[in-house]
Scaffold this motif. Structure first.
Motif, PDB file in Angstrom:
ATOM      1  N   UNK A 176       0.831  -1.203   0.000  1.00 13.79           N
ATOM      2  CA  UNK A 176       0.000   0.000   0.000  1.00 13.79           C
ATOM      3  C   UNK A 176       0.869   1.258   0.000  1.00 13.79           C
ATOM      4  N   UNK A 177       1.938   1.231   0.781  1.00 12.89           N
ATOM      5  CA  UNK A 177       2.843   2.396   0.818  1.00 12.89           C
ATOM      6  C   UNK A 177       3.425   2.681  -0.567  1.00 12.89           C
ATOM      7  N   UNK A 178       3.759   1.606  -1.282  1.00 11.73           N
ATOM      8  CA  UNK A 178       4.333   1.771  -2.616  1.00 11.73           C
ATOM      9  C   UNK A 178       3.351   2.418  -3.579  1.00 11.73           C
ATOM     10  N   UNK A 179       2.100   2.022  -3.499  1.00 11.82           N
ATOM     11  CA  UNK A 179       1.077   2.590  -4.388  1.00 11.82           C
ATOM     12  C   UNK A 179       0.821   4.049  -4.004  1.00 11.82           C
ATOM     13  N   UNK A 180       0.806   4.319  -2.707  1.00 13.26           N
ATOM     14  CA  UNK A 180       0.580   5.690  -2.231  1.00 13.26           C
ATOM     15  C   UNK A 180       1.699   6.623  -2.724  1.00 13.26           C
ATOM     16  N   UNK A 181       2.920   6.144  -2.682  1.00 15.60           N
ATOM     17  CA  UNK A 181       4.054   6.968  -3.140  1.00 15.60           C
ATOM     18  C   UNK A 181       3.891   7.297  -4.626  1.00 15.60           C
ATOM     19  N   UNK A 182       3.457   6.310  -5.397  1.00 19.21           N
ATOM     20  CA  UNK A 182       3.248   6.546  -6.836  1.00 19.21           C
ATOM     21  C   UNK A 182       2.089   7.523  -7.044  1.00 19.21           C
ATOM     22  N   UNK A 183       1.049   7.385  -6.247  1.00 19.92           N
ATOM     23  CA  UNK A 183      -0.107   8.293  -6.311  1.00 19.92           C
ATOM     24  C   UNK A 183       0.354   9.743  -6.083  1.00 19.92           C
ATOM     25  N   UNK A 184       1.146   9.936  -5.042  1.00 19.17           N
ATOM     26  CA  UNK A 184       1.611  11.291  -4.714  1.00 19.17           C
ATOM     27  C   UNK A 184       2.483  11.882  -5.817  1.00 19.17           C
ATOM     28  N   UNK A 185       3.172  11.012  -6.520  1.00 18.90           N
ATOM     29  CA  UNK A 185       4.031  11.471  -7.607  1.00 18.90           C
ATOM     30  C   UNK A 185       3.178  11.850  -8.831  1.00 18.90           C
ATOM     31  N   UNK A 186       2.273  10.953  -9.209  1.00 15.62           N
ATOM     32  CA  UNK A 186       1.509  11.157 -10.444  1.00 15.62           C
ATOM     33  C   UNK A 186       0.478  12.274 -10.329  1.00 15.62           C
ATOM     34  N   UNK A 187       0.011  12.538  -9.114  1.00 15.70           N
ATOM     35  CA  UNK A 187      -1.043  13.556  -8.968  1.00 15.70           C
ATOM     36  C   UNK A 187      -0.550  14.945  -9.387  1.00 15.70           C
ATOM     37  N   UNK A 188       0.761  15.099  -9.482  1.00 11.19           N
ATOM     38  CA  UNK A 188       1.324  16.399  -9.877  1.00 11.19           C
ATOM     39  C   UNK A 188       1.404  16.602 -11.387  1.00 11.19           C
ATOM     40  N   UNK A 189       1.067  15.592 -12.154  1.00 10.66           N
ATOM     41  CA  UNK A 189       1.080  15.751 -13.610  1.00 10.66           C
ATOM     42  C   UNK A 189       0.071  16.837 -13.975  1.00 10.66           C
ATOM     43  N   UNK A 190       0.533  17.774 -14.757  1.00 13.69           N
ATOM     44  CA  UNK A 190      -0.290  18.939 -15.078  1.00 13.69           C
ATOM     45  C   UNK A 190      -1.059  18.689 -16.369  1.00 13.69           C
ATOM     46  N   UNK A 191      -2.313  18.318 -16.228  1.00 14.99           N
ATOM     47  CA  UNK A 191      -3.151  18.031 -17.392  1.00 14.99           C
ATOM     48  C   UNK A 191      -4.604  18.140 -16.932  1.00 14.99           C
ATOM     49  N   UNK A 193      -7.107  16.667 -17.821  1.00 15.29           N
ATOM     50  CA  UNK A 193      -7.832  15.385 -17.760  1.00 15.29           C
ATOM     51  C   UNK A 193      -7.334  14.490 -16.624  1.00 15.29           C
ATOM     52  N   UNK A 194      -6.406  15.026 -15.846  1.00 12.62           N
ATOM     53  CA  UNK A 194      -5.946  14.286 -14.664  1.00 12.62           C
ATOM     54  C   UNK A 194      -6.327  15.072 -13.424  1.00 12.62           C
ATOM     55  N   UNK A 195      -7.137  14.445 -12.584  1.00 15.24           N
ATOM     56  CA  UNK A 195      -7.660  15.125 -11.401  1.00 15.24           C
ATOM     57  C   UNK A 195      -7.705  14.107 -10.258  1.00 15.24           C
ATOM     58  N   UNK A 196      -6.523  13.840  -9.703  1.00 14.79           N
ATOM     59  CA  UNK A 196      -6.438  12.797  -8.674  1.00 14.79           C
ATOM     60  C   UNK A 196      -7.255  13.177  -7.451  1.00 14.79           C
ATOM     61  N   UNK A 197      -8.145  12.275  -7.084  1.00 12.08           N
ATOM     62  CA  UNK A 197      -9.011  12.484  -5.932  1.00 12.08           C
ATOM     63  C   UNK A 197      -9.129  11.192  -5.117  1.00 12.08           C
ATOM     64  N   UNK A 198      -8.953  10.030  -5.784  1.00 10.70           N
ATOM     65  CA  UNK A 198      -9.182   8.756  -5.104  1.00 10.70           C
ATOM     66  C   UNK A 198      -7.979   7.819  -5.155  1.00 10.70           C
ATOM     67  N   UNK A 199      -7.647   7.332  -3.986  1.00 12.76           N
ATOM     68  CA  UNK A 199      -6.708   6.227  -3.887  1.00 12.76           C
ATOM     69  C   UNK A 199      -7.508   5.055  -3.328  1.00 12.76           C
ATOM     70  N   UNK A 200      -7.888   4.142  -4.228  1.00 11.30           N
ATOM     71  CA  UNK A 200      -8.805   3.046  -3.898  1.00 11.30           C
ATOM     72  C   UNK A 200      -8.009   1.820  -3.442  1.00 11.30           C
ATOM     73  N   UNK A 201      -7.904   1.654  -2.125  1.00 10.49           N
ATOM     74  CA  UNK A 201      -7.161   0.514  -1.567  1.00 10.49           C
ATOM     75  C   UNK A 201      -7.856   0.079  -0.282  1.00 10.49           C
ATOM     76  N   UNK A 202      -7.912  -1.224  -0.089  1.00 15.61           N
ATOM     77  CA  UNK A 202      -8.447  -1.755   1.156  1.00 15.61           C
ATOM     78  C   UNK A 202      -9.758  -2.497   0.946  1.00 15.61           C
ATOM     79  N   UNK A 203      -9.821  -3.736   1.457  1.00 11.03           N
ATOM     80  CA  UNK A 203     -11.011  -4.567   1.402  1.00 11.03           C
ATOM     81  C   UNK A 203     -11.326  -5.015   2.835  1.00 11.03           C
ATOM     82  N   UNK A 204     -12.282  -5.929   2.991  1.00 11.92           N
ATOM     83  CA  UNK A 204     -12.688  -6.322   4.346  1.00 11.92           C
ATOM     84  C   UNK A 204     -11.493  -6.712   5.228  1.00 11.92           C
ATOM     85  N   UNK A 205     -10.541  -7.443   4.647  1.00 11.97           N
ATOM     86  CA  UNK A 205      -9.452  -7.976   5.449  1.00 11.97           C
ATOM     87  C   UNK A 205      -8.332  -6.997   5.756  1.00 11.97           C
TER      88      UNK A 205
END
Ligand SMILES: *Cc1c(COP(=O)(O)O)cnc(C)c1O
Length: 245
Positions: A176-191, A193-205
């Motif tokens: 999860x930490x690895x995906x979050x780090x990538x999320x924080x990096x990509x959210x800065x792309x200036x476009x 059509x890119x509007x980062x709002x959701x990091x979808x991670x986590x299920x019942x377990x």
């Protein structure tokens, strides 16, 4: 049915605890109730109890249930074949499982036909498991940039990930930490059509750990609805088709 309401409250409380334990607010975390194999009655019970978003992983189930479900936001969270995009493009609010250019192009084409912009998440497979869909963490940027360059009718709202199954819930944290780090990096792309709002991670377990790692959208099924019985669902559908329901 009583259970659904109680279970939902327990999940909401756990979300609150997890969020507050790392200085965040429960309201920042969207709960998507995963309703696969559940019938409309059960799903509507959850909606009456406060569920605002539901997630399904099969196109057929979305089509079977769509008309019978009260107003709610629909999330397509499972693997999506390109030839089935056309069936759900006008039904779902967000597609979590985009992991190839081929799929993105089809979503783009169908969205354009409906004169809409489709919100999507790019699915990451953080442990590179053969059994799971998604691009690698290292491959995410290339796919994001290619979608931005080619798909006028798609808006990229963030990333989604399914963690490996582990014995101890805490063992998924590094993924999860690895995906979050990538999320924080990509959210800065200036476009536009890119509007980062959701990091979808986590299920019942593992949703408390996912929230701790920065997830703001959890997909919770069995903790709300109970264990799934795929066979019973299949039989129910058969009976309906034969007019015995
Ligand atoms: C089924 C499913 C879930 C929910 O799983 P539970 O363990 O029942 O909470 C979440 N995400 C995806 C992609 C799923 O297919």
């Amino acid at each position: 049915m009583e259970d659904i309401k109680k279970n939902l409250e327990a999940v909401q409380e756990k979300i609150r605890d997890a969020a507050e334990s790392c200085g965040r607010k429960a309201e920042e975390v969207t709960l998507v109730a995963v309703s696969k194999t559940r019938n409309p009655e059960e799903i509507n019970t959850a909606i009456d109890a406060g569920v605002t978003d539901i997630g399904e992983n099969k196109v057929q189930e979305i089509m079977d249930k769509f008309e019978a479900i009260k107003p709610v936001k629909w999330h397509m969270i499972g693997h999506l074949q390109t030839n089935k995009v056309k069936y759900i493009i006008d039904k779902v609010d967000m597609i979590h499982s985009v992991d190839s250019m081929k799929l993105a192009k089809e979503i783009n084409k169908r969205a354009a036909q409906h004169e809409k912009t489709m919100d999507i998440l790019v699915q990451i497979n953080p442990a590179q498991e053969e059994s799971k869909f998604g691009v690698s963490i290292d491959g995410a940027e290339e796919l994001v940039r290619e979608i931005l360059a080619n798909c006028e009718n798609i808006r990229i709202k963030g990333l989604m990930s399914v963690a490996p199954i582990v014995e101890n819930m805490r063992d998924v944290k590094p993924y999860f930490d690895g995906v979050k780090a990538k999320y924080d990096e990509l959210k800065n792309i200036d476009d536009p059509k890119l509007d980062f709002e959701y990091l979808s991670m986590g299920m019942s377990g593992d949703f408390p750990v996912a929230i701790e790692a920065g997830s703001n959208l959890v997909r919770v099924g069995s903790a709300i609805f109970g264990e799934r019985d795929y066979e019973a669902y299949r039989r129910e559908q058969e009976a309906k088709k034969n007019g015995n329901a």
